[in-house]
Design an enzyme around this catalytic site. Structure first.
Site, mmCIF file in Angstrom:
data_model
loop_
_atom_site.group_PDB
_atom_site.id
_atom_site.type_symbol
_atom_site.label_atom_id
_atom_site.label_comp_id
_atom_site.label_asym_id
_atom_site.label_seq_id
_atom_site.Cartn_x
_atom_site.Cartn_y
_atom_site.Cartn_z
ATOM 1 C CD GLU A 42 -2.734 1.120 2.563
ATOM 2 O OE1 GLU A 42 -3.835 1.690 2.513
ATOM 3 O OE2 GLU A 42 -2.329 0.520 3.574
ATOM 4 C CE LYS A 121 -7.497 1.135 3.229
ATOM 5 N NZ LYS A 121 -6.334 1.804 3.863
ATOM 6 C CB CYS A 163 -4.195 -1.759 4.528
ATOM 7 S SG CYS A 163 -3.306 -1.423 6.077
#
Length: 276
Positions: A42, A121, A163
């Site tokens: 990321e 995301k 994440c």
């Protein structure tokens, strides 16, 4: 069938220009080791940059410095590249993100350098952590995505996530239902939350869905003052840690046995046994 993959762990600077030669060197190093795919973390192009919108403006077309580099490296190495996240000012449908925000876009490039998938995301890291930064408000600069994405690759079907997504098992169940055999989880966990939860979350998502979980991570103390946990990891569908980093910048390697995955799913067919 067995496939060898590379997982790149970085300690990215805030500045794209400083990271570009580092990224290129690490990807080329990884590609020399007979790998089918390379995974980046990321925010590999810039971690904790104070104005991600400026980066996102440049990366709103395929000719931004990060997107162009990924395409070039994928074509030159012949490897699939899972390009962590890149700030992007435009949504997948081409519309512009409003309010000065960007999307955290995870692009996948095939061995010809073509972007074959993009995942934005979904879950924003808006939390308080007992570290030097303390208050994180990702939604102030990033707009969440909405779409669940799986991509066909020579390794199998890969589900995409990023994440903080890992704390939301319903996303991973949807990826499993979509046919995912591997799930990419590029990350920049804080040191505090990573030490407490990263391994157990990686193993849980793998075991629950009988998938390989693959996390290329940020690790160490960055020039922004941020501390990230590192410990990039690949976990088997049976929950075994196949490789694990520390908190240094490094390239890790793992072998994925797709026959093992098929056997586990055949012996314990949880996908057919769901009742809720």
């Amino acid at each position: 069938m067995k496939y060898r993959i590379a997982i790149i762990q970085m300690r990215s600077s805030m500045e794209v220009s400083k990271n570009l030669p580092v990224i290129e060197g690490l990807v080329r190093e990884a590609a020399k080791n007979d790998v089918a795919a390379i995974f980046l973390p990321e925010n590999f192009g810039a971690l904790a940059n104070p104005v991600p919108h400026s980066i996102g403006q440049l990366e709103s077309t395929p000719f931004g410095p990060l997107r162009q580099l990924m395409s070039t490296l994928a074509a030159e190495t012949g490897c699939f590249i899972f390009a962590g996240t890149i700030p992007c000012r435009v949504r997948p449908d081409g519309s512009e993100v409003s309010g000065g925000r960007v999307r955290a876009a995870s692009f996948v490039y095939d061995g010809n350098g073509i972007a074959v998938a993009r995942y934005d995301k979904i879950h924003m890291f808006d939390v308080d952590v007992e570290d030097g930064h303390q208050h994180y408000l990702e939604s102030a600069t990033f707009e969440p995505g909405e779409d669940i994405v799986c991509v066909e690759t020579p390794l199998g079907k890969v589900g995409l996530s990023v994440c903080y997504d890992i704390r939301f098992p319903e996303l991973y169940r949807e990826l499993f239902a979509s046919g995912a055999e591997l799930i990419a989880i590029p990350s920049a966990f804080t040191r505090v939350t990573g030490e407490a939860h990263f391994e157990v979350l990686m193993r849980s998502r793998a075991i629950e869905n009988f998938v390989f979980t693959i996390a290329a991570c940020q690790g160490g103390t960055h020039d922004s003052g941020r501390e990230t946990y590192g410990h990039s990891m690949v976990v088997s569908p049976w929950g075994e840690v196949l490789c694990r980093g520390n908190d240094e910048q490094e390239v890790l390697y793992a072998e994925l046995d797709l026959a093992e995955l098929e056997k586990i799913r055949r012996d314990m067919p949880v996908g057919k046994q769901r009742r809720l």
